[in-house]
Design a protein around this motif. Structure first.
Motif, short mmCIF file in Angstrom:
data_model
loop_
_atom_site.label_atom_id
_atom_site.label_comp_id
_atom_site.label_asym_id
_atom_site.label_seq_id
_atom_site.Cartn_x
_atom_site.Cartn_y
_atom_site.Cartn_z
N TYR A 148 13.89 2.59 29.38
CA TYR A 148 15.13 2.26 30.12
C TYR A 148 15.72 1.07 29.74
O TYR A 148 16.47 0.64 30.39
N ARG A 149 15.29 0.17 28.66
CA ARG A 149 15.86 -1.31 28.16
C ARG A 149 15.54 -1.96 29.32
O ARG A 149 16.69 -2.75 29.59
N GLY A 150 14.51 -2.18 30.31
CA GLY A 150 14.67 -2.74 31.24
C GLY A 150 14.04 -4.05 31.60
O GLY A 150 13.84 -4.70 30.39
N LEU A 151 13.72 -4.59 32.74
CA LEU A 151 13.20 -5.81 33.01
C LEU A 151 12.23 -5.93 33.98
O LEU A 151 12.47 -5.09 34.93
N TRP A 152 11.14 -6.69 33.75
CA TRP A 152 10.22 -6.66 34.85
C TRP A 152 10.24 -8.26 35.32
O TRP A 152 10.04 -9.11 34.81
N PHE A 153 10.28 -8.35 36.90
CA PHE A 153 10.54 -9.45 37.36
C PHE A 153 9.39 -9.84 38.37
O PHE A 153 9.05 -8.81 39.30
N GLY A 154 8.86 -10.97 38.51
CA GLY A 154 7.90 -11.39 39.43
C GLY A 154 7.57 -12.89 39.54
O GLY A 154 7.93 -13.70 38.58
N TRP A 155 6.30 -12.80 40.11
CA TRP A 155 5.67 -14.32 40.37
C TRP A 155 4.80 -14.57 39.06
O TRP A 155 4.21 -13.32 38.54
N SER A 156 4.64 -15.56 38.24
CA SER A 156 4.04 -15.81 37.04
C SER A 156 2.53 -16.03 37.26
O SER A 156 1.82 -15.76 36.46
N GLY A 157 2.01 -16.26 38.65
CA GLY A 157 0.73 -16.77 39.04
C GLY A 157 0.58 -18.11 39.01
O GLY A 157 -0.58 -18.51 39.37
N ARG A 158 1.33 -18.83 38.59
CA ARG A 158 1.52 -20.37 38.45
C ARG A 158 2.29 -20.83 39.72
O ARG A 158 2.88 -20.63 40.18
N LYS A 159 1.46 -22.34 39.91
CA LYS A 159 2.05 -22.94 40.84
C LYS A 159 2.92 -24.07 40.40
O LYS A 159 2.94 -24.59 39.49
N THR A 160 4.00 -24.73 41.27
CA THR A 160 4.71 -25.70 40.76
C THR A 160 4.87 -26.72 41.94
O THR A 160 4.80 -26.08 43.20
N ASP A 161 5.13 -27.88 41.64
CA ASP A 161 5.22 -28.83 42.78
C ASP A 161 6.53 -28.52 43.55
O ASP A 161 6.34 -28.61 44.96
N LYS A 162 7.62 -28.23 42.94
CA LYS A 162 8.85 -27.96 43.80
C LYS A 162 9.49 -26.62 43.02
O LYS A 162 9.76 -26.50 41.86
N PHE A 163 9.80 -25.62 43.85
CA PHE A 163 10.51 -24.52 43.49
C PHE A 163 11.75 -24.85 42.81
O PHE A 163 12.83 -25.44 43.65
N THR A 164 12.23 -24.41 41.66
CA THR A 164 13.42 -24.65 41.19
C THR A 164 14.29 -23.66 40.71
O THR A 164 15.31 -23.58 40.50
N GLY A 165 13.64 -22.37 40.95
CA GLY A 165 14.37 -20.86 40.53
C GLY A 165 14.27 -20.91 39.07
O GLY A 165 14.96 -19.81 38.53
N HIS A 166 13.54 -21.94 38.11
CA HIS A 166 13.59 -21.29 36.84
C HIS A 166 12.99 -20.22 36.55
O HIS A 166 11.87 -19.86 36.90
N ILE A 167 13.45 -19.54 35.49
CA ILE A 167 13.05 -18.16 35.17
C ILE A 167 12.43 -18.20 33.76
O ILE A 167 13.22 -18.69 32.83
N ASP A 168 11.33 -17.73 33.53
CA ASP A 168 10.65 -17.97 32.35
C ASP A 168 10.82 -16.57 31.51
O ASP A 168 10.35 -15.56 32.12
N MET A 169 11.81 -16.39 30.62
CA MET A 169 12.15 -15.07 29.86
C MET A 169 11.47 -14.83 28.82
O MET A 169 11.28 -15.68 27.91
N GLN A 170 10.47 -13.81 28.80
CA GLN A 170 9.92 -13.47 27.52
C GLN A 170 10.08 -12.09 27.06
O GLN A 170 10.20 -11.01 27.84
N ARG A 171 9.91 -11.56 25.70
CA ARG A 171 10.04 -10.47 25.20
C ARG A 171 8.68 -10.11 24.41
O ARG A 171 8.74 -10.88 23.48
N ALA A 172 7.89 -9.03 24.64
CA ALA A 172 6.89 -8.77 23.97
C ALA A 172 6.82 -7.20 24.06
O ALA A 172 6.78 -6.56 24.83
N HIS A 173 6.56 -6.66 22.41
CA HIS A 173 6.52 -5.07 22.51
C HIS A 173 7.17 -4.20 23.17
O HIS A 173 6.93 -3.18 23.90
N GLY A 174 8.63 -4.80 23.15
CA GLY A 174 9.82 -3.92 23.74
C GLY A 174 10.21 -4.10 25.15
O GLY A 174 10.78 -3.41 25.71
N VAL A 175 9.20 -4.94 25.60
CA VAL A 175 9.42 -5.20 27.32
C VAL A 175 9.93 -6.72 27.57
O VAL A 175 9.09 -7.54 26.90
N THR A 176 10.63 -6.61 28.31
CA THR A 176 11.43 -8.13 28.68
C THR A 176 10.81 -8.33 30.06
O THR A 176 11.08 -7.74 31.05
#
Length: 473
Positions: free
Chosen positions: A37-65
């Motif tokens: 479906y040319r889709g997108l998978w969104f969720g928590w990275s499993g990592r912690k940050t000192d302050k939530f900023t809303g920064h999104i880490d976009m990656q694409r691997a083997h046809g999945v974003t």
């Protein structure tokens, strides 16, 4: 064709083109759907940050974003370790005695769902299909609606839904359930969990349920149905041909030294019935001393949720119980229990399953239990093993030819082990053939197709009007 937006607590990006390097069959199935479906998978990275900023880490691997965000320490403690795993998880698994109702947990749960909604909304296009997964994100659909999204949205619950008499013990239970009505399709693992949900809607919300599964509450109509999840049968049987599977098969068979192997593979969790399983196995050793040196139990139980105190307690209990059983029955060249606190790759597990003559899968309550299905898929058609399965696992409704037991009964478990040992080869083959056909036909691909098809057939999405650009001064 619409895109598919998958939203889950954690994201498991594929590590190979076919997805086989991902963690578990669910990740494989979702990765395949996202490629389709040319889709997108969104969720928590499993990592912690000192302050939530809303920064999104976009990656694409083997046809999945994939798109992931980091959470603050307080978010993880209140939303994940707190409300999700110390409130909802025990309650939904009928362990009201272990559920913790802390107001800060609920606040953290709402806050993280709001952060998910706020962050993912700009990534969603008007025609996208949105598929939200599991108890961590029950209110997310409502949060997205409040931000103007009119898309078709589906929610799938991977764990049981408790009876109404237990659900009402949750503070603000009605508020939580009403947020689910923001979805267009709600999926459950089994008819039992679906019936429990419908009963709650009728009793507590005054709703009605049509024969076709459409739930009506006020001005909302939602389609609810059971979609039993399966394993990736093709991928799992192919894994049996790998070098890792062959090596693990030979490793276990060699170490067994001609003794029968009883295998259990479970995440270290009180819902899996591990203490009850050990006690049932101990009862077998007591009742049938002549078999004491002829078999052993291999229990693989990788730790989980170590930051939650309840899980530390169960680990201590199992360490003590396995030690007592071995101390009571072991000899210099034989131990009755091999208790292993580590995880193994799918290929290795496939080899272990094939090498084991009996599988002892006895959760006290389980949404489905894919280990039972993996064990069936891994068997040698000419000489299959025997599956002993809790009647309280969702898989029991499909794998009716397993030896079904009450996991709370030591004697039923002991008797089932004896029956498995004595079962003629012809009966083993007959039972396995019936079960493997179900596992093959009702696999994770069929599950994914069924749910997405229902979502596509839901009411057509209403396009959001574009926000007009402000006029220049």
């Amino acid at each position: 064709m619409s895109r598919l937006i998958v939203i889950s607590n954690r994201v498991s990006p594929p590590k190979t083109e076919d997805g086989s390097g991902a963690q578990g069959g669910l990740a494989v199935a979702l990765a395949a759907a996202l490629r389709e479906y040319r889709g997108l998978w969104f969720g928590w990275s499993g990592r912690k940050t000192d302050k939530f900023t809303g920064h999104i880490d976009m990656q694409r691997a083997h046809g999945v974003t994939t798109a992931t965000i980091d959470l603050e320490e307080q978010d993880v403690e209140e939303y994940y370790n707190g409300y999700a795993n110390r409130t909802l998880w025990p309650l939904f698994h009928y362990r009201i005695d272990l559920a913790e109702y802390d107001r800060s947990f609920g606040s953290g749960y709402e806050r993280v769902n709001e952060r998910f909604a706020e962050t993912v909304t700009p990534l969603i296009e008007p025609d996208d299909l949105i598929w939200v997964h599991d108890y961590h994100l029950i209110p997310l659909g409502q949060q997205l609606r409040e931000r103007g999204l009119k898309n078709r949205m589906g929610f799938f619950l991977h764990i049981p839904w408790p009876p109404s008499r237990l659900m009402v013990s949750l503070p603000y239970h009605e508020k939580l359930v009403r947020t689910m009505l923001a979805y267009d399709v709600i999926g459950f693992q089994t008819e039992e969990w679906l019936e429990s949900f419908c009963h709650y809607v009728e009793r507590e919300l005054g709703g009605t349920v049509d024969p076709d599964g459409v739930i009506h509450v006020g001005d909302r109509s939602v389609h609810a149905a059971a979609y039993p999840i399966g394993v990736d049968f093709k991928e799992f049987t192919e894994a049996l041909e790998s070098d890792a599977a062959r090596e693990s098969f030979e490793r276990l068979r060699t170490s067994a030294a001609g003794r029968r192997t009883i295998i259990g593979v479970d995440r270290l969790d009180y819902s899996k019935g591990l203490e009850e399983r050990f006690l049932g196995y101990r009862r077998f050793l007591e009742k049938h001393p002549r078999y004491q040196r002829k078999l052993f139990l291999l229990q693989i139980a990788p730790p989980s949720r170590g930051e939650v105190a309840t899980y530390e307690v169960i680990r201590e209990h199992l360490d003590e119980l396995s030690g007592r059983i071995n101390g009571e029955f072991a000899d210099v060249d034989w131990v009755p229990v091999r208790y292993v606190n580590q995880g193994y790759r799918r290929e290795e597990l496939a080899g272990f399953y094939r090498a084991a003559e009996i599988a002892l899968i006895t959760p006290l309550r389980d949404g489905m239990n894919l280990v039972a299905k993996e064990y069936v898929a891994a068997q040698d058609p000419e000489d299959p093993g025997v599956l002993i399965l809790s009647r309280f696992a969702g898989a029991a409704l499909q794998l009716k030819d397993a030896l079904l037991v009450n996991p709370y009964s030591k004697d039923e478990i002991a008797d089932a082990i004896m029956r498995a040992i004595r079962m003629p080869k012809e009966e083993r083959i007959r039972r396995w053939k019936a079960m493997v056909e179900v596992v093959r036909q009702e696999d994770v691909v069929a599950w994914r197709h069924a749910f997405v098809e229902a979502l596509e057939k839901a009411r057509p999405p209403v396009r959001r009007e574009p926000t007009p650009e402000p006029e220049a001064c």
